[in-house]
Enzyme design. Structure first.
Site, PDB file in Angstrom:
ATOM      1  N   ASP A 179      -7.379  46.069  19.986  1.00 50.12           N
ATOM      2  CA  ASP A 179      -8.272  46.908  18.868  1.00 50.12           C
ATOM      3  C   ASP A 179      -8.414  46.228  17.621  1.00 50.12           C
ATOM      4  O   ASP A 179      -7.904  45.174  17.412  1.00 50.12           O
ATOM      5  CB  ASP A 179      -7.361  48.208  18.683  1.00 50.12           C
ATOM      6  N   SER A 180      -9.047  46.643  16.823  1.00 48.70           N
ATOM      7  CA  SER A 180      -9.374  45.806  15.534  1.00 48.70           C
ATOM      8  C   SER A 180      -8.293  45.800  14.647  1.00 48.70           C
ATOM      9  O   SER A 180      -8.252  45.156  13.722  1.00 48.70           O
ATOM     10  CB  SER A 180     -10.618  46.503  14.909  1.00 48.70           C
TER      11      SER A 180
ATOM     12  N   TYR B  70     -14.125  46.524  12.545  1.00 48.28           N
ATOM     13  CA  TYR B  70     -15.081  46.013  13.326  1.00 48.28           C
ATOM     14  C   TYR B  70     -16.417  46.939  13.153  1.00 48.28           C
ATOM     15  O   TYR B  70     -17.503  46.489  13.515  1.00 48.28           O
ATOM     16  CB  TYR B  70     -14.704  46.315  14.914  1.00 48.28           C
ATOM     17  N   GLY B  71     -16.008  48.252  12.695  1.00 45.89           N
ATOM     18  CA  GLY B  71     -17.380  49.284  12.629  1.00 45.89           C
ATOM     19  C   GLY B  71     -18.349  48.875  11.577  1.00 45.89           C
ATOM     20  O   GLY B  71     -19.476  49.381  11.556  1.00 45.89           O
TER      21      GLY B  71
ATOM     22  N   CYS C 154     -10.745  50.483  21.618  1.00 45.14           N
ATOM     23  CA  CYS C 154     -11.590  50.734  20.243  1.00 45.14           C
ATOM     24  C   CYS C 154     -12.973  51.004  20.770  1.00 45.14           C
ATOM     25  O   CYS C 154     -13.671  50.512  21.642  1.00 45.14           O
ATOM     26  CB  CYS C 154     -11.600  49.234  19.751  1.00 45.14           C
TER      27      CYS C 154
ATOM     28  N   THR D 180     -15.638  51.243  19.008  1.00 41.71           N
ATOM     29  CA  THR D 180     -16.673  50.187  18.430  1.00 41.71           C
ATOM     30  C   THR D 180     -17.020  49.141  19.452  1.00 41.71           C
ATOM     31  O   THR D 180     -17.954  48.547  19.603  1.00 41.71           O
ATOM     32  CB  THR D 180     -16.274  49.575  17.193  1.00 41.71           C
TER      33      THR D 180
ATOM     34  N   CYS E  10     -12.944  57.224  16.948  1.00 43.65           N
ATOM     35  CA  CYS E  10     -12.441  55.901  16.602  1.00 43.65           C
ATOM     36  C   CYS E  10     -10.933  55.928  16.877  1.00 43.65           C
ATOM     37  O   CYS E  10      -9.996  57.054  16.462  1.00 43.65           O
ATOM     38  CB  CYS E  10     -12.575  55.589  15.062  1.00 43.65           C
TER      39      CYS E  10
ATOM     40  N   HIS F 294      -8.315  54.799  15.400  1.00 43.51           N
ATOM     41  CA  HIS F 294      -7.668  54.894  14.081  1.00 43.51           C
ATOM     42  C   HIS F 294      -7.585  56.334  13.709  1.00 43.51           C
ATOM     43  O   HIS F 294      -6.336  56.781  13.332  1.00 43.51           O
ATOM     44  CB  HIS F 294      -8.164  54.148  13.100  1.00 43.51           C
TER      45      HIS F 294
HETATM   46  N1  DGL Z   1     -10.524  51.428  15.962  1.00 40.43           N
HETATM   47  C1  DGL Z   1     -11.810  51.447  16.036  1.00 40.43           C
HETATM   48  C2  DGL Z   1     -12.612  52.306  16.989  1.00 40.43           C
HETATM   49  O1  DGL Z   1     -12.096  52.892  17.648  1.00 40.43           O
HETATM   50  C3  DGL Z   1     -12.514  50.478  15.227  1.00 40.43           C
HETATM   51  C4  DGL Z   1     -12.126  50.446  13.745  1.00 40.43           C
HETATM   52  C5  DGL Z   1     -12.726  49.671  12.958  1.00 40.43           C
HETATM   53  O2  DGL Z   1     -12.327  48.416  12.953  1.00 40.43           O
HETATM   54  O3  DGL Z   1     -13.968  49.770  12.414  1.00 40.43           O
HETATM   55  O4  DGL Z   1     -13.726  52.304  16.592  1.00 40.43           O
END
Ligand code: DGL
Length: 259
Positions: free
Chosen positions: A9-10, A41-42, A72, A74, A183, A185
């Site tokens: 994941d990011s 990453y978003g 993730c 994204t 997401c 997170h």
């Molecule tokens: N955890 C990530 C997701 O599911 C990305 C969060 C990010 O880095 O912007 O989209």
């Protein structure tokens, strides 16, 4: 096969998928990469996200991962077709659970909170169109600023509550009855979100579906472990070990690695 399941994941978000996964597959070894140095990453372009996904995949393959979970939304919505075309290992992706939410919705209105790059991806647009064709209205809300706060460990803070109220209030006013956490997170925000949402709004994420799909693919490919001993779980971060450690249950080894 007794080699690990790889996940990336990011940042710390992928650990929400990991938790559900190890409940379903308690004997599998795991290797998780938190690419926190490159979070979020978003806010990156698809090209940038693809390059980061390749880097993470290659590290996991060099360390014998038998299957890779792109933990993730994204990364999945921007890069999974590319990864599947380029590498032979099986990939499991995660996308916002808007299909099941749309199926169960009584008000025919659901909300999705996700990153900019997920909501703007062609992959997500296709799923959204399928729901639109069935008369389901999908309210899309970008969760700008949420991931950086989680990455700093600032979850129960006034800034976080202020952002969540700003994002959720307009969705509540449009009568949604499901909120999809798009997401990985965001499950760490569930209790804060529940305090803002009216009781009738259900919260949905995709962790369970990802874990079940992983079990299915491992079994179909005869890749399930034969081990019945205590598995090894290694989480690696390229940024702050203390932060990742604060999300880790007992039994998980957490280290810094420059991947
Ligand atoms: N955890 C990530 C997701 O599911 C990305 C969060 C990010 O880095 O912007 O989209």
């Amino acid at each position: 096969m007794n080699t690990p399941i790889g996940l990336f994941d990011s940042g710390v978000g992928g650990t929400t998928i990991w938790r559900t996964l190890v409940r379903l597959l308690p004997y599998e070894d795991t290797l998780f990469l938190a690419d926190s140095i490159h979070a979020p990453y978003g806010e990156k372009t698809s090209e940038e996200i693809i390059a980061l996904c390749e880097k993470n995949t290659e590290y996991l393959l060099e360390h014998n991962s038998k299957l890779i979970i792109v933990a993730c939304n994204t990364a999945t919505t921007n890069a999974i077709s590319h990864l599947r075309a380029k590498y032979k290992v099986p990939f499991i992706g995660i996308e916002p659970a808007i299909k099941p939410a749309g199926l169960y919705s009584q008000t025919k209105t659901i909300g999705v909170l996700a990153t900019q790059s997920t909501l703007r991806s062609a992959f997500f647009a296709r799923t959204c169109q399928q729901l639109f064709d069935k008369g389901i209205h999908v309210i899309k809300q970008e969760g700008v600023g949420l991931v950086p706060l989680i990455e700093e460990g600032r979850i129960n803070t006034p800034e976080m509550i202020e952002l969540l109220e700003k994002y959720l209030q307009p969705m509540i006013e449009q009568n949604m009855d499901y909120l999809v956490l798009g997401c990985t997170h965001y499950p760490y925000l569930t209790s804060l979100i529940s305090e803002i949402l009216p009781e009738k709004v259900r919260i949905m994420d995709s962790a369970e579906a990802v874990a079940k799909q992983t079990q299915r693919i491992l079994s179909q490919n005869q890749l399930l472990t034969e081990n019945k001993a205590t598995p090894s779980h290694l989480w690696l971060t390229n940024k702050n070990v203390e932060i990742l450690q604060s999300f880790a249950p007992t039994g998980v080894q957490v280290h810094y690695e420059n991947f």
